[in-house]
Design an enzyme around this catalytic site. Structure first.
Site, PDB file in Angstrom:
ATOM      1  N   ALA A   1      97.251  47.483  60.939  1.00  0.00           N
ATOM      2  CA  ALA A   1      97.855  47.220  59.547  1.00  0.00           C
ATOM      3  C   ALA A   1      96.596  47.287  58.740  1.00  0.00           C
ATOM      4  CB  ALA A   1      98.614  45.970  59.399  1.00  0.00           C
TER       5      ALA A   1
ATOM      6  N   HIS B   1      89.561  45.765  55.814  1.00  0.00           N
ATOM      7  CA  HIS B   1      89.044  46.168  57.158  1.00  0.00           C
ATOM      8  C   HIS B   1      87.912  47.353  56.982  1.00  0.00           C
ATOM      9  CE1 HIS B   1      92.925  44.740  58.467  1.00  0.00           C
ATOM     10  NE2 HIS B   1      92.187  44.334  59.320  1.00  0.00           N
TER      11      HIS B   1
ATOM     12  N   MET C   1      92.853  40.250  50.491  1.00  0.00           N
ATOM     13  CA  MET C   1      93.639  40.876  51.524  1.00  0.00           C
ATOM     14  C   MET C   1      93.833  40.629  52.861  1.00  0.00           C
ATOM     15  SD  MET C   1      92.093  44.949  50.245  1.00  0.00           S
ATOM     16  CE  MET C   1      92.493  45.434  48.557  1.00  0.00           C
TER      17      MET C   1
ATOM     18  N   ASP D   1      88.728  35.035  57.435  1.00  0.00           N
ATOM     19  CA  ASP D   1      89.053  34.194  58.627  1.00  0.00           C
ATOM     20  C   ASP D   1      87.518  33.260  58.901  1.00  0.00           C
ATOM     21  OD1 ASP D   1      91.932  34.981  58.934  1.00  0.00           O
ATOM     22  OD2 ASP D   1      90.796  36.799  59.262  1.00  0.00           O
TER      23      ASP D   1
ATOM     24  N   GLN E   1      96.992  34.917  70.796  1.00  0.00           N
ATOM     25  CA  GLN E   1      96.562  34.135  69.758  1.00  0.00           C
ATOM     26  C   GLN E   1      97.720  33.665  68.756  1.00  0.00           C
ATOM     27  OE1 GLN E   1      93.863  37.063  68.269  1.00  0.00           O
ATOM     28  NE2 GLN E   1      94.396  36.503  66.401  1.00  0.00           N
TER      29      GLN E   1
ATOM     30  N   GLY F   1      85.401  39.636  59.087  1.00  0.00           N
ATOM     31  CA  GLY F   1      85.721  39.191  57.499  1.00  0.00           C
ATOM     32  C   GLY F   1      85.331  37.562  57.176  1.00  0.00           C
TER      33      GLY F   1
END
Length: 281
Positions: A32, A37, A186, A152, A61, A149
């Site tokens: 996605a 990304h 995002m 997280d 997870q 990123g």
């Protein structure tokens, strides 16, 4: 761009790159894909001979089976986005058995306690699942550099710790949060928001900016009270807000001049759980 759907053909590709002493940059994803990304691959392109992506929705997870089932899967569109970016040399789309040849069992790791804070407390076992899949992907990709990123942020710290635990010669790079025009971080989960919900969610970033303005001027208990009041005034549910030491990820209730701090927030908008954070200047 080469696309690999099985472990063996991908392994052969990596062996060829290693024989040619190519420097490999890697950013794993669950698909996605969005501009956030792509920013990982922009960073990787500058520092590596070969840039590798992976797309794998990791079952171990997810604490919530419904969340796993609803997670967007857009592989064909993802491949097109990677091809269009012209940043990626190879994408690996493994099957479950390529990652979990002995069944879907996750390993247990001691991350020094950071796995029990925030998302770890809210989602028990989550970071064991993250560690398991990232360890396996690192072993298969053999990257020199890996990119994650800062949205997280706790996961980023977990992966840095994982590399230390396994004594892997991989440099971990944190990449700044990529935001929509409204400021919303995002995320693949944003696809599940209605237009109205997406517009309303801009309050999350606006709140973090206010927190940064209040930082070191207002006490932490007062900041928390103000944040709670903001979310009491709209229909979004504040799951948690806290300010933590960036090193230990432990929540703090007062500031120290020699430490770095970050604000973390989780908000439920309808049935979509959104996370965000901000380094406090």
């Amino acid at each position: 761009m080469q696309v690999f759907y099985d472990k063996q053909s991908f392994s052969n590709y990596i062996i060829r790159q290693k024989k040619e002493n190519k420097i490999i940059g890697f950013a794993p994803t669950m698909g996605a894909l969005h501009a956030g990304h792509i920013s990982l691959y922009q960073e990787a392109r500058q520092e590596n001979d070969i840039v590798v992506s992976s797309i794998f929705v990791n079952p171990t997870q997810f604490n919530n089976l419904e969340d796993l089932e609803k997670y967007p899967r857009t592989v064909e569109d993802d491949i097109k986005k990677l091809e269009t970016s012209k940043l990626v040399d190879a994408v690996y789309i493994p099957k479950v058995e390529d990652i979990y040849p002995n069944g879907m069992k996750k390993k247990h790791y001691d991350f020094g306690g950071i796995e029990n804070e925030m998302e770890g407390a809210a989602r028990p076992g989550h970071f064991d699942g993250v560690g398991t899949v990232v360890e396996e992907l690192f072993l298969q990709v053999e990257p020199d550099n890996a990119y994650f990123g800062e949205k997280d942020f706790q996961q980023l710290k977990i992966i840095e710790k994982l590399v230390d635990i396994l004594n892997l010669n991989i440099k971990i790079h944190g990449v700044k949060i990529h935001r929509e025009e409204s400021g919303l971080a995002m995320s693949s989960r944003n696809m599940r928001l209605s237009d109205t919900e997406k517009k309303a969610s801009s309050v999350i970033y606006k709140t973090l900016k206010k927190v940064n303005d209040w930082f070191r001027v207002v006490s932490i208990p007062e900041i928390k009270k103000r944040v709670e009041e903001i979310f009491q005034q709209n229909e979004m549910k504040l799951e948690y807000f806290l300010i933590a030491d960036e090193g230990t990820l432990k929540e703090v209730d007062f500031f120290s001049k020699d430490k770095s701090y970050r604000a973390f927030i989780v908000v439920n908008v309808g049935k979509v759980r959104l996370i965000d954070n901000m380094h406090l200047e």
